[in-house]
Design a protein around this motif. Structure first.
Motif, PDB file in Angstrom:
ATOM      1  N   LYS A   1       3.550   5.721  -5.556  1.00  0.00           N
ATOM      2  CA  LYS A   1       3.416   5.763  -7.016  1.00  0.00           C
ATOM      3  C   LYS A   1       2.354   6.776  -7.421  1.00  0.00           C
ATOM      4  O   LYS A   1       2.563   7.576  -8.335  1.00  0.00           O
ATOM      5  N   TRP A   2       1.212   6.758  -6.744  1.00  0.00           N
ATOM      6  CA  TRP A   2       0.137   7.686  -7.088  1.00  0.00           C
ATOM      7  C   TRP A   2       0.470   9.118  -6.677  1.00  0.00           C
ATOM      8  O   TRP A   2       0.028  10.076  -7.314  1.00  0.00           O
ATOM      9  N   ASP A   3       1.233   9.296  -5.614  1.00  0.00           N
ATOM     10  CA  ASP A   3       1.595  10.641  -5.168  1.00  0.00           C
ATOM     11  C   ASP A   3       2.589  11.316  -6.104  1.00  0.00           C
ATOM     12  O   ASP A   3       2.691  12.543  -6.135  1.00  0.00           O
ATOM     13  N   THR A   4       3.335  10.519  -6.849  1.00  0.00           N
ATOM     14  CA  THR A   4       4.356  11.105  -7.723  1.00  0.00           C
ATOM     15  C   THR A   4       3.983  11.005  -9.199  1.00  0.00           C
ATOM     16  O   THR A   4       4.824  11.228 -10.060  1.00  0.00           O
ATOM     17  N   ILE A   5       2.735  10.693  -9.470  1.00  0.00           N
ATOM     18  CA  ILE A   5       2.305  10.557 -10.862  1.00  0.00           C
ATOM     19  C   ILE A   5       2.301  11.929 -11.537  1.00  0.00           C
ATOM     20  O   ILE A   5       1.973  12.945 -10.932  1.00  0.00           O
ATOM     21  N   GLU A   6       2.732  11.930 -12.793  1.00  0.00           N
ATOM     22  CA  GLU A   6       2.733  13.184 -13.539  1.00  0.00           C
ATOM     23  C   GLU A   6       1.613  13.142 -14.582  1.00  0.00           C
ATOM     24  O   GLU A   6       1.508  12.198 -15.356  1.00  0.00           O
ATOM     25  N   VAL A   7       0.807  14.149 -14.569  1.00  0.00           N
ATOM     26  CA  VAL A   7      -0.314  14.241 -15.492  1.00  0.00           C
ATOM     27  C   VAL A   7       0.122  15.057 -16.690  1.00  0.00           C
ATOM     28  O   VAL A   7       0.669  16.154 -16.556  1.00  0.00           O
TER      29      VAL A   7
ATOM     30  N   GLU B   1       2.216   1.692  -3.497  1.00  0.00           N
ATOM     31  CA  GLU B   1       1.170   2.177  -4.393  1.00  0.00           C
ATOM     32  C   GLU B   1       0.856   3.648  -4.125  1.00  0.00           C
ATOM     33  O   GLU B   1       0.693   4.438  -5.054  1.00  0.00           O
ATOM     34  N   ARG B   2       0.812   4.024  -2.847  1.00  0.00           N
ATOM     35  CA  ARG B   2       0.548   5.421  -2.490  1.00  0.00           C
ATOM     36  C   ARG B   2       1.671   6.317  -3.019  1.00  0.00           C
ATOM     37  O   ARG B   2       1.424   7.395  -3.561  1.00  0.00           O
TER      38      ARG B   2
ATOM     39  N   GLU C   1       0.826  -1.209   0.000  1.00  0.00           N
ATOM     40  CA  GLU C   1       0.000   0.000   0.000  1.00  0.00           C
ATOM     41  C   GLU C   1       0.856   1.253   0.000  1.00  0.00           C
ATOM     42  O   GLU C   1       0.536   2.234  -0.678  1.00  0.00           O
TER      43      GLU C   1
END
Length: 126
Positions: A117-123, A114-115, A111
């Motif tokens: 990974k989602w916190d550092t995602i670039e849009v 995964e957190r 977890e």
């Protein structure tokens, strides 16, 4: 899990039957020599509780698992105070020494990964 050098021998050991048997027998001997079962403890009872991820994993135990863990600690502490091992009928047999906390710890680590990974995602904007 990989070693600090970046590789793991576990796939090789698992795929070599003779080496796997030798490692298993050495592991069983070592677990018996550690003496925690003679004190009425399980392997996962030895995990250091001071880290946040371990505290979160402990919070996921069922009330019965939490009670059993506390009871094992109290009984082991009493045996330690008396400088004696528990009677042989109170030792934890190898079959009962199952990992009850490790799956929760692994879930917490997954977890967290995964957190992160989602916190550092670039849009990307189109």
């Amino acid at each position: 899990m990989t070693s600090p050098m970046g590789f793991s021998l576990s796939p090789y050991i698992k795929n070599t039957p003779a080496l796997a048997r030798a490692c298993q027998s050495a592991g069983k001997w070592y677990a018996g020599a550690m003496g925690y079962r003679r004190m009425g403890l399980k392997y996962d009872d030895l995990i250091n509780e001071e880290h946040d991820d371990i505290q979160r994993a402990l919070g996921r135990l069922t009330p019965r698992e939490t009670y059993d863990r506390s009871f094992r600690f109290k009984r082991a502490f009493q045996a330690s105070v008396l400088h004696k091992d528990l009677p042989k009928e109170q030792w934890i047999p190898e079959e009962q020494d199952v990992r009850y906390l490790t799956p929760h710890i692994e879930d917490v680590h997954k977890e967290e990964a995964e957190r992160a990974k989602w916190d550092t995602i670039e849009v990307e904007r189109k």
